[in-house]
Scaffold this motif. Structure first.
Motif: not given
Length: 637
Positions: A333-342
């Motif tokens: 949850i803390s490292s991968s959210q929509p519109s971000g990087q994997p």
């Protein structure tokens, strides 16, 4: 229906003495490791798009001409010669760029000989808190990374009026410039800006710069001390942190970090700390609260987390398993959210200019493992950055497939980075793995199976089909020679490897038709056919894929009762290599069942018994996720 939030915490009775002991927070865009110091507090920062290099590819123009020769050497049992040629002619580009650290905020407090020290990460609220007493005064710090408002917030409080004083500074292991600004009478614009240079790497010039800005609110005196900011005689102080780079996408670095930062700060203008805290918890718990796992506690359940982990071998503290499951969900949850990087090899957290394995995306196991918790952990939206990366790779990988192999479709090997390089990386032993991108596409099909979202399947079907097209074009008929006398009709990927591991008696990993490749190809062809049927797609594709599917080699049982890792029976029963890639067919795939394939299931069990799998090489995020997917298997058996 939401589950009740579990009060799971990682807590310790002393500050972190090294980076690995610090507590992670993140909102996908930003990551931070919080040390919980009393003399000096360090908050080490990352921004997800801050990588070395700039847009480029690593395709070798020499590979295609050498491909037939390499294949023939492998057929002739001269894999070591093939290895040498691949090393020389397939690896002409750089080996992937590095995920870079941004820097660290340092808060010089000079509180020594404290008492009643406690620091914790509350997984139910994504808050890191530190508290202690110094000279009879209680001090508290709370740190969180808000998804809702795209900032990191740090609040410091003293239990006595005007008892809080500290110096704030920024440093980075990369070249940087720090500009502090003090505006008397308007605390909201007391700020510190750090501009951090990117890094060249392996001949690729740096194209990114990062900017980090900190706003400081305090009810005491705020002064300038060189490149540091001094806060004196305060009771409460709050820091608001954000950062950005000029990255837009893998082939565009024309972004404006100042505009991005100003947009983030405009979004919190006029909001109180309590409002930001409330919106942070609400947004975070939308995902976290969907799953609860209640397991029995023991007398060890109340221990500090490091002591609790050390005592876990007694087997009674089953709530520790629940905590680790939730920690895995928290990290994703803390490292991968929509519109971000994997999430990369280290999620979104890294303090080193030269991180282990460059903290890239290792797609021969680690990237996939990072996302195993997503569906069974009921946080499906965390996959969206992964899906975006797969789409990017289908674009860059189409060029690689054509230029290096003369094939249709698209390919990616065992590793990639922010720039979505898709050629082989590092060397033949590791990098000659043409099914890394194909493996990633299985996550697209699994998402459809979990959600039934036909619109999603329609959107990503061309990506799945492109991976299948490459495999069908790349595979060759395995000749009837060597140890496999009955293989004249089999189609195999060649050259390839079984990740990072070679058969007994061979001096190389290079082979034709490794078991893992065969299993991945089976899944990709099967899933593409199924997707085409769901969507009513072209019959010609189904016919081609079905024909290839029927010619894939079957899994084989070797002389030690093991599941063979290669076409030849070359497994060493005393091998302790950490990769057991050929068990992909058991998990995460479902090609081996104790009911429909009891012989293969027994062989897989024998392989596990023969192989010590406790080796290193996976990220913390990956290791935690293994349990989640094992749980998924149990639930669905």
């Amino acid at each position: 229906m939401s589950a009740t939030a579990q009060q799971h915490k990682l807590w310790y009775g002393k500050p972190a003495s090294q980076w690995l002991e610090a507590l992670p927070i993140g909102n996908s865009t930003l990551g931070a490791m919080v040390y919980g110091g009393t003399d000096t507090e360090e908050i080490q920062l990352n921004e997800e798009t801050f990588w070395s290099g700039s847009p480029h590819n690593n395709n070798s123009p020499e590979a295609k001409a050498q491909l037939p020769y390499v294949r023939q050497l492998i057929y002739d049992g001269k894999e070591d010669q093939a290895h040498a040629i691949i090393d020389k002619t397939f690896f002409k580009g750089p080996h992937g760029m590095k995920y870079l650290p941004l820097g660290s905020l340092k808060l010089k407090l000079e509180h020594k000989d404290v008492s009643d020290y406690h620091r914790e990460l509350d997984l139910s609220t994504a808050l890191v808190t530190t508290s202690y007493k110094y000279n009879g005064v209680k001090y508290e710090r709370t740190v969180f990374a808000s998804q809702a408002d795209k900032v990191i917030v740090v609040q410091l409080k003293a239990g006595k009026k005007k008892a809080l004083s500290f110096d704030l500074s920024f440093d980075s292991p990369l070249p940087s410039k720090v500009v502090p600004v003090i505006a008397k009478g308007d605390r909201q614009v007391n700020m510190m800006t750090a501009i951090v240079d990117g890094a060249d790497h392996e001949g690729i010039k740096a194209g990114l710069k990062a900017q980090c800005k900190v706003l400081i609110e305090a009810d005491g005196e705020v002064e300038l001390e060189g490149e540091a900011i001094s806060v004196e005689d305060a009771t409460t102080a709050t820091l608001y942190i954000t950062a950005a780079t000029n990255f837009v996408n893998y082939n565009d670095i024309s972004g404006n970090p100042v505009e991005k930062i100003n947009h983030a700060f405009a979004g919190i203008q006029g909001k109180s700390y309590k409002q930001l805290l409330k919106s942070h918890i609400r947004k975070y718990q939308e995902q976290y609260n969907r799953v609860s796992l209640m397991l029995p506690k023991s007398e060890n359940s109340g221990l500090e987390t490091d002591k609790r982990l050390a005592a876990f071998a007694d087997g009674k503290d089953m709530d520790m398993v629940s905590l680790m499951m939730q920690y895995g969900r928290y990290l994703l949850i803390s490292s991968s959210q929509p519109s971000g990087q994997p999430a990369n090899l280290q999620g979104v957290w890294n303090a080193q200019v030269n991180a282990p394995w460059d903290s890239k995306y290792t797609i021969n196991i680690n990237a996939e493992m990072n996302y195993w918790p997503a569906l069974v952990g009921n946080i499906a939206e965390t996959q969206q950055p992964l899906f975006s990366m797969i789409r990017d790779l289908s674009e860059t990988g189409a060029v690689t497939a054509k230029e290096m192999y003369g094939c249709k479709g698209w390919v990616a090997h065992h590793n990639t980075d922010l720039w979505r390089v898709s050629g082989p990386i590092d060397g033949t032993t590791w990098g000659m793995f043409p099914t890394g991108g194909a493996w990633l596409t299985t996550h697209l099909w699994q998402h459809y199976l979990y959600t039934g979202d036909k619109q999603f399947l329609e959107e990503y079907y061309p990506v799945m089909k492109g991976a299948a097209d490459f495999l069908v074009d790349y595979m060759q008929t395995y000749p009837a020679n060597g140890e496999v006398k009955n293989a004249a009709g089999w189609l195999v990927s060649v050259p390839t490897v079984s990740p990072e591991h070679g058969p007994m008696g061979k001096r190389t990993t290079v082979t034709a038709g490794s078991t893992m490749d065969n299993q991945i190809i089976f899944d990709v062809l099967t899933q593409t056919i199924a997707a085409a049927k769901v969507l009513g797609k072209d019959d010609a594709t189904l016919s081609t894929l079905n024909a290839a599917l029927k010619r894939l080699p079957p899994m084989q049982i070797g002389r030690y009762g093991q599941l063979q890792e290669w076409m030849i029976d070359g497994d060493d029963p005393k091998d302790e290599h950490r990769h057991i890639s050929h068990l992909y067919g058991l998990y995460p795939s479902n090609q081996i069942s104790p009911y429909s394939h009891p012989d293969l299931f027994t062989a897989a069990a024998n392989t596990l018994n023969q192989r010590n799998t406790a080796g290193s090489g996976t990220s913390v995020l990956s290791s935690v996720s293994v349990y989640l997917r094992m749980t998924d298997s149990v639930i669905h058996t």
